[in-house]
Design a protein around this motif. Structure first.
Motif, short mmCIF file in Angstrom:
data_model
loop_
_atom_site.label_atom_id
_atom_site.label_comp_id
_atom_site.label_asym_id
_atom_site.label_seq_id
_atom_site.Cartn_x
_atom_site.Cartn_y
_atom_site.Cartn_z
N ALA A 1 -43.90 -45.27 20.42
CA ALA A 1 -43.76 -45.97 21.75
C ALA A 1 -43.12 -47.02 21.40
CB ALA A 1 -44.90 -45.96 22.69
N HIS A 2 -42.14 -47.62 22.06
CA HIS A 2 -41.32 -48.72 21.52
C HIS A 2 -41.24 -49.80 22.86
CE1 HIS A 2 -38.82 -51.35 18.92
NE2 HIS A 2 -38.16 -51.35 19.82
N VAL A 3 -41.61 -50.97 22.81
CA VAL A 3 -41.44 -51.92 23.91
C VAL A 3 -40.31 -52.89 23.76
CG1 VAL A 3 -42.77 -53.55 25.36
CG2 VAL A 3 -43.76 -51.47 24.51
N ARG A 4 -39.58 -53.31 24.68
CA ARG A 4 -38.41 -54.03 24.50
C ARG A 4 -38.59 -54.94 25.57
NH1 ARG A 4 -33.13 -51.54 21.75
NH2 ARG A 4 -34.39 -50.00 20.66
N SER A 5 -38.86 -56.51 25.25
CA SER A 5 -39.09 -57.41 26.04
C SER A 5 -38.39 -58.95 25.83
CB SER A 5 -40.57 -57.76 26.60
OG SER A 5 -41.16 -58.24 25.46
N GLY A 6 -37.26 -58.50 25.27
CA GLY A 6 -36.50 -59.58 24.78
C GLY A 6 -36.55 -60.08 23.38
N GLN A 7 -37.60 -59.53 22.83
CA GLN A 7 -38.12 -59.56 21.35
C GLN A 7 -38.39 -58.20 20.63
OE1 GLN A 7 -41.45 -62.06 20.43
NE2 GLN A 7 -40.19 -63.55 19.53
N GLU A 8 -38.14 -58.05 19.49
CA GLU A 8 -38.36 -56.58 18.99
C GLU A 8 -39.85 -56.50 18.72
OE1 GLU A 8 -36.64 -53.39 18.37
OE2 GLU A 8 -35.59 -54.93 19.02
N ALA A 9 -40.44 -55.58 19.05
CA ALA A 9 -41.86 -55.24 18.86
C ALA A 9 -41.95 -54.03 17.99
CB ALA A 9 -42.63 -55.02 20.20
N PRO A 10 -42.98 -54.19 17.03
CA PRO A 10 -43.30 -53.15 16.14
C PRO A 10 -43.59 -51.88 16.58
CG PRO A 10 -44.97 -54.73 15.99
CD PRO A 10 -44.05 -55.39 16.96
N GLN A 11 -43.02 -50.94 16.06
CA GLN A 11 -43.42 -49.42 16.45
C GLN A 11 -44.92 -49.30 15.81
OE1 GLN A 11 -40.32 -46.76 15.57
NE2 GLN A 11 -38.98 -47.56 16.83
N ALA A 12 -45.44 -48.45 16.85
CA ALA A 12 -46.86 -48.00 16.30
C ALA A 12 -47.07 -46.60 16.69
CB ALA A 12 -48.03 -48.90 17.15
N PRO A 13 -47.65 -45.75 15.77
CA PRO A 13 -47.91 -44.54 15.92
C PRO A 13 -49.13 -44.11 16.91
CG PRO A 13 -48.80 -45.00 13.86
CD PRO A 13 -48.19 -46.25 14.39
N VAL A 14 -48.82 -43.31 18.07
CA VAL A 14 -49.49 -43.08 19.08
C VAL A 14 -50.70 -41.94 18.72
CG1 VAL A 14 -49.69 -42.22 21.36
CG2 VAL A 14 -47.85 -43.77 20.87
N GLY A 15 -50.18 -40.94 17.88
CA GLY A 15 -51.02 -39.86 17.44
C GLY A 15 -51.12 -38.64 18.40
N THR A 16 -51.69 -37.57 17.85
CA THR A 16 -51.39 -36.21 18.80
C THR A 16 -52.80 -35.95 19.48
OG1 THR A 16 -51.60 -35.06 16.91
CG2 THR A 16 -49.49 -35.56 17.51
N GLY A 17 -53.89 -36.61 19.18
CA GLY A 17 -55.20 -36.19 19.50
C GLY A 17 -55.68 -36.72 20.74
N PHE A 18 -56.64 -36.10 21.55
CA PHE A 18 -57.04 -36.44 22.84
C PHE A 18 -58.16 -36.22 22.89
CE2 PHE A 18 -55.15 -32.31 23.21
CZ PHE A 18 -56.15 -31.74 23.84
N THR A 19 -58.86 -36.80 24.07
CA THR A 19 -60.44 -36.62 24.54
C THR A 19 -60.41 -35.64 25.67
OG1 THR A 19 -61.08 -39.04 23.98
CG2 THR A 19 -62.33 -37.57 25.42
N TYR A 20 -61.20 -34.40 25.32
CA TYR A 20 -61.15 -33.38 26.38
C TYR A 20 -62.75 -33.58 27.08
CZ TYR A 20 -61.30 -28.86 28.86
OH TYR A 20 -61.25 -27.95 29.69
N GLN A 21 -62.68 -33.75 28.41
CA GLN A 21 -64.06 -33.52 28.95
C GLN A 21 -64.13 -32.40 29.90
OE1 GLN A 21 -63.84 -37.31 31.08
NE2 GLN A 21 -65.15 -38.19 29.42
N GLY A 22 -65.26 -31.77 29.75
CA GLY A 22 -65.53 -30.49 30.42
C GLY A 22 -66.99 -30.36 30.97
N SER A 23 -66.90 -28.96 31.72
CA SER A 23 -68.62 -28.80 32.27
C SER A 23 -68.56 -27.30 31.88
CB SER A 23 -68.64 -29.01 33.70
OG SER A 23 -67.62 -28.22 34.43
N LEU A 24 -69.99 -27.21 31.57
CA LEU A 24 -70.50 -25.75 30.93
C LEU A 24 -71.71 -25.50 32.05
CD1 LEU A 24 -70.28 -23.08 29.06
CD2 LEU A 24 -71.70 -24.67 27.75
#
Length: 118
Positions: free
Chosen positions: A41-64
């Protein structure tokens, strides 16, 4: 005591947003593109911000439920990702999470099907 019940969940990735909505200091929102593998994800607000990896993992919540009641104890789970709600093909490998604690029927796991899933 670990119960040897294998609970298979079918998780379907219905849509992946192609943009992230961010606000700048003036309150204006801007849609920002998310790029390919590694998802940067890349943010531009008048100044160049460094890019950072977001990753592919996620939290899953469920019920059993066990016998119609909220489950309690240790369980083994298998998770599969499909590319459609019905009639789709499996994406990636089946993920197995063993000895997962379930309390009052609720559980939380970390899943990562890899960049190919997206």
């Amino acid at each position: 005591m670990n119960r040897k019940l294998i609970f298979a969940l079918q998780i379907v990735l219905v849509a992946l947003a192609g943009a992230v909505i961010m606000s700048n200091s003036r309150g204006a929102g801007a849609a920002l593109p998310i790029s390919g593998p590694g998802f940067y994800a890349h943010v531009r607000s008048g100044q160049e911000a460094p890019q950072a990896p977001v990753g592919t993992g996620f939290t899953y919540q469920g019920s059993l439920k066990n016998g119609g009641n909220p489950a309690n104890g240790q369980f083994d789970f298998q998770f599969k990702l499909y590319d459609a709600l019905s009639g789709g093909g499996q994406v990636g490998s089946t993920l197995t999470v063993g000895n997962q604690t379930v309390t009052g029927g609720l559980f939380t796991v970390q899943l990562d099907f890899g960049a190919a899933a997206f």
